[in-house]
Enzyme design. Structure first.
Site, PDB file in Angstrom:
ATOM      1  N   LYS A  52       2.322 -27.673 -10.342  1.00 37.82           N
ATOM      2  CA  LYS A  52       3.281 -28.779 -10.179  1.00 37.82           C
ATOM      3  C   LYS A  52       4.482 -28.360  -9.328  1.00 37.82           C
ATOM      4  CE  LYS A  52       2.245 -30.848 -14.703  1.00 37.82           C
ATOM      5  NZ  LYS A  52       1.278 -31.889 -14.392  1.00 37.82           N
ATOM      6  N   ASP A  95       8.976 -27.126 -22.826  1.00 40.28           N
ATOM      7  CA  ASP A  95       7.951 -27.470 -21.840  1.00 40.28           C
ATOM      8  C   ASP A  95       8.695 -27.821 -20.550  1.00 40.28           C
ATOM      9  OD1 ASP A  95       6.215 -28.769 -20.148  1.00 40.28           O
ATOM     10  OD2 ASP A  95       5.346 -30.078 -21.670  1.00 40.28           O
TER      11      ASP A  95
END
Lengths: 434, 404
Positions: free
Chosen positions: B218, B190
């Site tokens: 992000k 991740d």
């Protein structure tokens, strides 16, 4: 490059004017009539035609009256165009064959392809969008990729380096089985196939008795080196200059020089709107001769050339040029000068430590060089090359990165030198009408 | 372009709310968007706006070319091949796609981490036997416990490169090698919190990673788009999560033939504008050097740690070192159970935007802090002055809210 065939040029202009909607309008808009073109100097009065004219006009306005797509001997070609500038074009099969013969006649090593009675078997390994067959489909069969003219289109993915091992082996198996007289390849694609072949422990199907012709994209010296190393001197290898719009334009002779076909075309090399002097960087502008299907008049190609004034040692009289690459791929320096893809390739040379490369000008004075390296790589070689780049591109702002992956464009072509700066209108117009 | 001058590229930072400028400290939730990203999306809608991979007409091919170029750029950024990048909605979908597609059995062991995001915990718990690696006494990853769990021969190991709560950077190269050596486990990373930072770029050609997931939003990109990297041999084994148009070569009344990777995982119309925005974000980030990114992140991290350590009323979750962390600080205000008023007042009185709650990582937040936290997370457009202003504002607030 003309004068000798000026009457043929006049005939072509008259024919295009009388038979195609597009060219009649083009001349009318310029306030011209074919009768106004009485001497070679008058040609420059005709505004050049460009790719988008033919894209926009296809088929109704650019195919001559009396013909359609189903007419006998009409062959249809589609080009994805580098960076998406696509085009569908048509050519009569016998015109194509004549242009091919005119071009290849400059190289005696290819004369075996014209043996009387030979039913030519060709294998093609290039970007999948260069034909209508589904060669990028992993489930396609050899039969489904065999064209009417005896060309077997070999399987390959659009994004070359992602082609799986299974398809590589399929392509190699099919070359063995079909046993072509001619391998017609994109050099970067074929160099990839050679590397994959070696990696899987396989060998060339044979090392004599057939020819290899490269085309589609600039033949880099690293690709040429890999092909020559693999197949040796007994397999004839030469680079072809061509366009999907009209087929063969030129061919490499036994001395390694490019000769242009002036039998089937009237060629102009234009710099700043005037005929270029020998050695000057110029855009090729083509007028077809005797093309009854889709005549092109003063077609600005967007391809850069330098014409040589010297006679070739091979003895062939056809004019010698150096193909410099596409206008849209030129590298622009801070001082507003240009380094062409060919000039860049000359810097890199056959570099034994590089398998494939791409130079990318990302912005003004920003260059990024990525390459696939092999076991022959040393840091000194890389440093030397970076030094050459800095000197030639007149900047230190160059990143140099080894990688395992270089993407092809979506159409499947891999362009070894690309430039976002060259796409700007103000830059492009300095080199081209396109 | 450099980090020092980049604030002007983010139009939202020019906005005034009640006459106050914004201090945005919630980038771990989502980053702000530079003008280049907004322009890329806007340009698609104003100049094109059509579907991809569906038509032969000019606009469709143009959109398809642009879309695929982003895929290639992502691949190059990761050191992957173009067909190893699947465009998804984001990290959560990417991880669900893998968890769903591996044909795990309920007794297959999956090793995860206590400090992971819910998106990295829940899918595995649904399909397999999830075992979590504990944190050590400093709040970092307990590597001894990780190696113990590897002895269970897990089928899958799911690594979080950077915790969204502690900001801690895991030594994923070492951990991935250990997972392969122990049992040839499938390694999934991740990278949602790490990929926004150029100095934390992962080269999948050099680390034994099978899958890697991240979100566009992000890393300066738009919401609604993300990527799943998968090694081609792994993607070829994976069962698609979604079925529909665009992922098949052939359909008849009896069956269908799925397309090759990565397209078989992209059923339906993808987030085209967002993907183009992601491409622009990647180009923007590519202008920041790894060294500049590292120095800036360390400067912000130091300010976060120092500010917390200087105040007795605060407790900082996780390691207190500047190295190997992102500029994320999860804080507990001692004696304060409900941080809503604090967050609201920081926003309305000081223009400081930060987050409260469990940060979608409730196990670690409850385990370490026994309740919700106030999290600040800083990025390229933040300065250490803003971190200092946050702490000074907090000092004032806790006094007036009667918390000190």
């Amino acid at each position: 490059m003309g004068g000798a065939n000026f009457e043929e040029v006049q005939d072509e202009i008259r024919y295009a004017y009388d038979n195609t909607i597009f060219f009649k309008k083009h001349m009318d808009n310029a306030g011209l009539n074919p009768r106004d073109i009485t001497e070679i100097g008058d040609l420059s009065r005709i505004p050049p035609t460009v790719k988008k004219d033919y894209r926009k006009g296809f088929p109704a306005s650019v195919i001559a009256s009396g013909y359609n797509l189903k007419s006998p001997h009409v062959m249809r070609f589609q080009s994805s165009g580098t960076e998406g500038d696509r085009l569908v074009s048509v050519v009569l099969s016998y015109d194509l064959a004549r242009r091919q013969a005119s071009c290849i006649s400059v190289n005696s090593k290819f004369s075996s392809l014209w043996r009387p009675g030979l039913k030519l078997r060709t294998c093609r390994f290039a970007a999948p969008n260069c034909s209508d067959v589904e060669c990028a489909n992993p489930n396609s069969t050899m039969e489904s990729r065999l064209l009417d003219d005896g060309t077997l289109v070999l399987p390959v993915y659009h994004d070359l380096l992602t082609t799986p091992e299974r398809m590589v082996n399929m392509a190699l198996d099919e070359i063995e089985e079909y046993d072509p007289h001619l391998l017609f390849v994109d050099p970067t694609h074929f160099a990839f196939l050679i590397r994959a072949m070696k990696k899987s422990g396989r060998f060339p199907h044979k090392k004599q008795g057939f020819c290899i012709m490269s085309g589609y994209t600039l033949c880099t010296q690293v690709a040429r080196r890999q092909i020559k190393e693999c197949y040796g001197e007994d397999v004839a290898f030469a680079d072809m200059l061509g366009m999907s719009e009209m087929g063969y334009l030129g061919f490499e002779c036994t001395e390694g020089k490019q000769h242009m076909n002036v039998e089937d075309y009237h060629l102009e090399f234009i710099k700043n709107g005037r005929p270029a002097e020998p050695g000057e960087l110029a855009e090729l502008v083509i007028t077809t001769l005797g093309d009854e299907l889709s005549p092109h008049i003063r077609y600005a190609t967007g391809d850069m050339f330098r014409v040589s004034a010297e006679k070739c040692a091979c003895g062939h009289p056809a004019p010698v040029v150096r193909a410099e690459g596409r206008v849209k791929n030129a590298l622009w320096l801070r001082d507003d000068t240009v380094v062409t893809p060919r000039e860049l390739d000359e810097l890199i040379g056959p570099a034994e430590w590089i398998d494939m490369y791409q130079m990318n000008q990302t912005n003004d004075d920003e260059f990024s060089f990525s390459y696939l390296r092999n076991d022959a790589w040393t840091p000194q070689q890389e440093d030397e090359l970076i030094g050459k780049f800095r000197e030639t591109l007149k900047t230190n702002n160059i990143t140099c990165t080894p990688t395992q992956y270089l993407p092809a464009d979506r159409g499947g072509k891999f362009i070894s030198c690309i430039s976002s700066v060259a796409q700007r209108d103000e830059k492009r117009r300095q080199l081209s009408w396109v | 372009m450099g980090i020092a001058k980049c604030q002007g590229d983010f139009p939202v930072l020019d906005r005034l709310i009640d006459g106050q400028r914004i201090t945005y400290l919630d980038s771990a939730a989502t980053s702000l968007k530079p003008q280049a990203v907004i322009d890329a999306m806007s340009n698609y809608y104003s100049q094109n706006g059509v579907n991809i991979h569906r038509g032969k007409y000019y606009l469709s091919e143009e959109a398809s070319d642009s879309f695929e170029r982003v895929r290639y750029s992502v691949a190059q950024y990761l050191g992957a091949y173009g067909n190893e990048v699947v465009i998804t909605k984001g990290t959560t979908e990417s991880i669900n796609l893998v968890a769903h597609g591996l044909n795990l059995q309920s007794d297959d062991v999956v090793v995860g981490f206590l400090d992971s995001h819910h998106a990295q915990l829940l899918p595995w718990r649904r399909f397999a036997d999830l075992k979590l690696v504990e944190l050590d006494s400093d709040g970092g990853i307990n590597l001894d416990h990780y190696h113990e769990l590897l002895e269970l021969k897990p089928k899958v190991v799911v690594l979080t490169h950077c915790s969204n709560v502690t900001g801690n950077i895991a030594p994923i190269e070492e951990m991935a090698i250990a997972a392969k050596k122990a049992c040839d486990a499938i390694v999934i990373v991740d990278a949602a919190q790490s990929i926004p930072h150029p100095h934390l770029r992962i080269d999948v050609s050099k680390i034994p990673v099978d899958f890697l997931a991240f979100s566009g939003h992000k890393m300066l990109g738009p919401t609604g788009v993300g990527c799943l990297y998968g090694k081609s041999e792994r993607l070829n084994e994976l069962r698609p999560l979604m079925l529909g148009g665009g992922m098949v070569d052939w359909v008849d009344v009896e069956g269908s033939q799925e397309r090759k990777i990565p397209h078989r995982f992209e059923a339906g119309t993808p987030p085209i504008a967002s993907t183009l925005g992601l491409g622009a974000a990647l180009s923007y980030l590519s202008q920041i050097s790894a060294e500049e990114s590292r120095q800036h992140t360390e400067g912000l991290s130091e300010a976060i740690i120092q500010g917390a350590m200087e105040r007795d009323y605060l407790q900082l979750l996780g390691p207190k070192t500047v190295k190997n962390r992102c500029a994320i600080g999860s804080l507990k205000i001692k004696g304060c159970e409900d941080l809503s008023d604090v967050a609201r007042s920081l926003s309305d009185s000081y223009g400081i935007m930060c987050r409260t709650g469990h940060m979608c990582a409730q196990p670690v937040v409850d385990d370490q802090m026994d309740g919700e936290v106030l999290r600040i997370s800083a990025y390229i457009y933040n300065t250490t002055d803003e971190i200092e202003r946050f702490y000074l504002s907090l000092d004032e607030l806790v006094t007036f809210l009667g918390l000190n």
